[in-house]
Design a protein around this motif. Sequence first.
Motif, mmCIF file in Angstrom:
data_model
loop_
_atom_site.group_PDB
_atom_site.id
_atom_site.type_symbol
_atom_site.label_atom_id
_atom_site.label_comp_id
_atom_site.label_asym_id
_atom_site.label_seq_id
_atom_site.Cartn_x
_atom_site.Cartn_y
_atom_site.Cartn_z
ATOM 1 N N PHE A 387 38.079 36.458 27.930
ATOM 2 C CA PHE A 387 37.318 35.304 28.432
ATOM 3 C C PHE A 387 37.374 35.202 29.956
ATOM 4 N N THR A 388 37.915 36.229 30.607
ATOM 5 C CA THR A 388 38.151 36.173 32.046
ATOM 6 C C THR A 388 37.059 36.906 32.825
ATOM 7 N N ASP A 389 36.653 36.303 33.928
ATOM 8 C CA ASP A 389 35.697 36.937 34.844
ATOM 9 C C ASP A 389 36.403 37.531 36.054
ATOM 10 N N ILE A 390 37.413 36.834 36.542
ATOM 11 C CA ILE A 390 38.180 37.276 37.712
ATOM 12 C C ILE A 390 39.663 37.127 37.396
ATOM 13 N N HIS A 391 40.422 38.164 37.664
ATOM 14 C CA HIS A 391 41.864 38.135 37.400
ATOM 15 C C HIS A 391 42.627 38.294 38.712
ATOM 16 N N ILE A 392 43.669 37.468 38.876
ATOM 17 C CA ILE A 392 44.476 37.502 40.101
ATOM 18 C C ILE A 392 45.954 37.559 39.737
ATOM 19 N N SER A 393 46.687 38.441 40.407
ATOM 20 C CA SER A 393 48.141 38.412 40.380
ATOM 21 C C SER A 393 48.607 38.953 41.728
ATOM 22 N N VAL A 394 49.915 39.041 41.942
ATOM 23 C CA VAL A 394 50.399 39.604 43.202
ATOM 24 C C VAL A 394 50.568 41.113 43.032
ATOM 25 N N TYR A 395 51.519 41.526 42.193
ATOM 26 C CA TYR A 395 51.642 42.966 41.912
ATOM 27 C C TYR A 395 52.041 43.197 40.461
ATOM 28 N N SER A 396 51.777 42.220 39.620
ATOM 29 C CA SER A 396 52.173 42.293 38.217
ATOM 30 C C SER A 396 51.532 43.460 37.484
ATOM 31 N N THR A 397 52.207 43.912 36.434
ATOM 32 C CA THR A 397 51.656 44.937 35.554
ATOM 33 C C THR A 397 50.357 44.474 34.915
ATOM 34 N N THR A 398 50.150 43.166 34.854
ATOM 35 C CA THR A 398 48.914 42.657 34.260
ATOM 36 C C THR A 398 47.686 43.160 35.007
ATOM 37 N N LEU A 399 47.831 43.514 36.271
ATOM 38 C CA LEU A 399 46.712 44.078 37.024
ATOM 39 C C LEU A 399 46.282 45.412 36.417
ATOM 40 N N TYR A 400 47.247 46.156 35.900
ATOM 41 C CA TYR A 400 46.941 47.421 35.230
ATOM 42 C C TYR A 400 46.461 47.168 33.797
ATOM 43 N N ASP A 401 47.084 46.179 33.131
ATOM 44 C CA ASP A 401 46.648 45.827 31.774
ATOM 45 C C ASP A 401 45.173 45.440 31.761
ATOM 46 N N ALA A 402 44.741 44.788 32.846
ATOM 47 C CA ALA A 402 43.368 44.293 32.920
ATOM 48 C C ALA A 402 42.339 45.418 32.989
ATOM 49 N N LEU A 403 42.778 46.639 33.269
ATOM 50 C CA LEU A 403 41.846 47.762 33.380
ATOM 51 C C LEU A 403 41.072 48.003 32.085
ATOM 52 N N ARG A 404 41.652 47.602 30.982
ATOM 53 C CA ARG A 404 41.010 47.868 29.696
ATOM 54 C C ARG A 404 39.922 46.853 29.370
ATOM 55 N N PHE A 405 39.682 45.930 30.286
ATOM 56 C CA PHE A 405 38.663 44.911 30.083
ATOM 57 C C PHE A 405 37.746 44.889 31.313
ATOM 58 N N ASN A 406 36.526 44.509 31.132
ATOM 59 C CA ASN A 406 35.579 44.498 32.242
ATOM 60 C C ASN A 406 35.684 43.187 33.024
ATOM 61 N N MET A 407 36.467 43.197 34.065
ATOM 62 C CA MET A 407 36.618 42.022 34.905
ATOM 63 C C MET A 407 36.944 42.473 36.322
ATOM 64 N N LEU A 408 36.860 41.552 37.254
ATOM 65 C CA LEU A 408 37.233 41.836 38.637
ATOM 66 C C LEU A 408 38.726 41.566 38.811
ATOM 67 N N ASN A 409 39.404 42.475 39.468
ATOM 68 C CA ASN A 409 40.855 42.458 39.586
ATOM 69 C C ASN A 409 41.240 42.274 41.054
ATOM 70 N N PHE A 410 42.103 41.289 41.348
ATOM 71 C CA PHE A 410 42.531 41.057 42.725
ATOM 72 C C PHE A 410 44.057 40.989 42.813
ATOM 73 N N ALA A 411 44.607 41.626 43.847
ATOM 74 C CA ALA A 411 46.036 41.536 44.155
ATOM 75 C C ALA A 411 46.192 40.598 45.340
ATOM 76 N N LEU A 412 46.846 39.469 45.111
ATOM 77 C CA LEU A 412 47.031 38.459 46.158
ATOM 78 C C LEU A 412 48.125 38.903 47.124
ATOM 79 N N TYR A 413 47.814 38.915 48.405
ATOM 80 C CA TYR A 413 48.783 39.397 49.385
ATOM 81 C C TYR A 413 49.821 38.317 49.695
ATOM 82 N N VAL A 414 51.087 38.651 49.414
ATOM 83 C CA VAL A 414 52.235 37.823 49.783
ATOM 84 C C VAL A 414 53.135 38.705 50.632
ATOM 85 N N GLU A 415 53.449 38.263 51.824
ATOM 86 C CA GLU A 415 54.125 39.132 52.786
ATOM 87 C C GLU A 415 55.427 39.716 52.245
ATOM 88 N N GLN A 416 56.203 38.900 51.552
ATOM 89 C CA GLN A 416 57.486 39.382 51.043
ATOM 90 C C GLN A 416 57.322 40.580 50.110
#
Length: 469
Positions: A387-416
């Motif tokens: 049900f997702t159109d846009i997915h956001i995380s920092v560096y979670s594995t979920t960013l890779y999990d999301a590859l199996r679905f058609n959505m836009l994937n974003f990694a949020l930049y956190v300096e640490q």
Amino acid sequence: MNRTFTDFKRDFYSRFNDAAIFDSGDINLLKVILDGLKVDYASRGGFRCFVFYPLWTYQFVLFLKRILARLKGKSSEGLLSALKKHAEREFLVIDSSARVVRDENGKAYSVYFQRIIGALGREKTTYFVESPAIPGLDHDFARQDFEAYFTTRALDKQDKRLREDLLGAFTRLKSLGIFTVNELVNIRMAIELFFNNYRTWKGILSCIRPRKVYFDNHYHREGCLLAMRKARVETIELQHGLIAPEDIFYLFPETVRPVKGRALFADRILVYGEYWKNRLLAGVEYSEEQISIIGYYHFSMPDKRAEAQLAELKNGKKVILVTTQTFMHGYYTQFVAWLAEDNAQKGYDYWIWVKIHPNEKPEHYSTLAALPNVKLVDFQLESLFRFTDIHISVYSTTLYDALRFNMLNFALYVEQYGDYVNSVVGSGIAALLNWKQNPIESAPHSKTIHGSIQEMYYADFDARVLFKN
């Protein structure tokens, strides 16, 4: 400013030229030391390190603990009897994750090990969970139920020798002057945990005789790995998440190569796809012969009830899904609160769904629940992704999990965690999202990833590699 993982690694390996300084008898404590420094047990309240007491005092403490357990009426006889009935089972599975999915009747299925145990054969497998017993999960034992019994037993000759080696190694490290007082406190605690974990699994293995053991991470598990090695049980790690050059416990540098055989890594590792195998080969801990591709082995099931609820919740709107990570709630709550306000001001008719990591406290995100365009959701990821159109995380594995679905994937930049984020973005699986940058406005310039590229990351599940010798 907090150090990145890259900074941590650079600082640690700059302190010595020869990893043999961590030798302790016939093993090497490099990973145990890293465990203490990375986790920073002292900052979490710490605990008393009895193993460093003089031998007679330590033995007396163990004696008192045994007496106290008897006075409280605590007995492990029933558990030990049940464990011994598994003596002839060929395989052992150790699940340290709390990740389960449930069917409509509340029965729980392990995300990481349901398909693994099915392939091995349930009747041939002893299934341990590291955490407390999970209601509805078909496991045999919880490791922590045995800990008090086996770690308070009288020391045998082998235990005394190991303890003597550990204390000698600590004394030598302390004399080198390369660790601060606080770091030495954390190293002591890591050694205490290592010794107790070893004794727990040594005790368990005195009751059962598996040929192979499968688990979800090699780090923080050094005591278990030593017990398995001494019992001649083949140890097999299953990739359970992201493997990145910035990792502290993967892609070890050349300095570690001379001691890797003593440093308590698994005998083999099974990875999701070719991409991860190639990444691992950039480190020294696993050779090509030790790495096999098992594919995407995670268990999932259609949850029609959940998906009906999500469809109703979505109500025709588009969805931004934010998947959080442990110890990072401050960053996530701040960003989501800003994004919710920015969307409202600009008239973007989007839901922001926040999926909280299973190991986090929901109350950390309670302030978000009052926002009209934000929902805290507790559904399995696969249902949410549909049900997702846009997915956001920092560096979670979920960013890779999301590859199996058609959505836009974003990694949020956190300096640490900038080194991790840059690595994720550099791999091509997600677009960079800067702080106070609205992903809706970046969406036209991003793209989804599918096809053969996905296959590089997640091959089809191949159970045959579980039995490879």
